[in-house]
Write a protein that holds these residues in place. Structure first.
Motif, mmCIF file in Angstrom:
data_model
loop_
_atom_site.group_PDB
_atom_site.id
_atom_site.type_symbol
_atom_site.label_atom_id
_atom_site.label_comp_id
_atom_site.label_asym_id
_atom_site.label_seq_id
_atom_site.Cartn_x
_atom_site.Cartn_y
_atom_site.Cartn_z
ATOM 1 N N ASP A 14 21.513 17.174 -2.305
ATOM 2 C CA ASP A 14 21.195 18.439 -1.649
ATOM 3 C C ASP A 14 21.867 19.577 -2.403
ATOM 4 O O ASP A 14 23.083 19.638 -2.481
ATOM 5 N N THR A 15 21.054 20.479 -2.959
ATOM 6 C CA THR A 15 21.587 21.643 -3.670
ATOM 7 C C THR A 15 21.397 22.919 -2.851
ATOM 8 O O THR A 15 21.364 24.006 -3.393
ATOM 9 N N GLY A 16 21.274 22.749 -1.542
ATOM 10 C CA GLY A 16 21.071 23.892 -0.662
ATOM 11 C C GLY A 16 19.684 23.951 -0.062
ATOM 12 O O GLY A 16 19.381 24.825 0.726
ATOM 13 N N ARG A 17 18.830 23.013 -0.454
ATOM 14 C CA ARG A 17 17.467 22.949 0.074
ATOM 15 C C ARG A 17 17.282 21.729 0.968
ATOM 16 O O ARG A 17 16.173 21.280 1.206
ATOM 17 N N ASN A 20 15.226 16.318 0.106
ATOM 18 C CA ASN A 20 13.770 16.363 -0.037
ATOM 19 C C ASN A 20 13.362 15.511 -1.226
ATOM 20 O O ASN A 20 14.193 15.140 -2.057
ATOM 21 N N GLU A 22 11.796 16.163 -3.902
ATOM 22 C CA GLU A 22 11.962 16.751 -5.228
ATOM 23 C C GLU A 22 13.388 16.573 -5.753
ATOM 24 O O GLU A 22 13.620 16.655 -6.956
ATOM 25 N N GLN A 23 14.325 16.372 -4.860
ATOM 26 C CA GLN A 23 15.719 16.187 -5.262
ATOM 27 C C GLN A 23 16.124 14.753 -4.954
ATOM 28 O O GLN A 23 16.985 14.467 -4.117
ATOM 29 N N ASP A 44 21.925 21.941 -10.829
ATOM 30 C CA ASP A 44 22.647 22.767 -9.857
ATOM 31 C C ASP A 44 23.696 21.931 -9.148
ATOM 32 O O ASP A 44 23.549 20.711 -9.035
#
Length: 79
Positions: A14-17, A20, A22-23, A44
């Motif tokens: 989790d890079t702040g989104r 999901n 995509e990550q 990130d």
């Protein structure tokens, strides 16, 4: 890692989104006794990680799991 089913393992970051698709890092097939030793570079900073060792029902055992920073260079947040 030891499993009683053949499946795939995934590591989400989790890079702040939030977590999901995509990550996500596909760690590959796990079946019986499987060693996963991989190196990834994230663009990130990650705030949290989630390991999904199995894609469905089953039993698993993790002997050792480690996430570590490999070098000190880190991108500063935009102000």
């Amino acid at each position: 890692m030891t499993t009683n089913v053949a499946t795939r393992a995934s590591l989400y970051f989790d890079t702040g989104r939030f977590f999901n698709a995509e990550q996500r890092i596909d760690l590959g097939v796990v079946d019986g006794v499987t060693r996963i030793d991989q190196l990834y570079s994230l663009a990130d900073p990650a705030y949290s990680f989630r390991l999904d060792p199995l894609q469905g029902a089953g039993e698993f055992q993790i002997e050792h799991f480690e996430i570590r920073r490999l070098y000190g260079n880190r991108r500063q947040p935009d102000n």
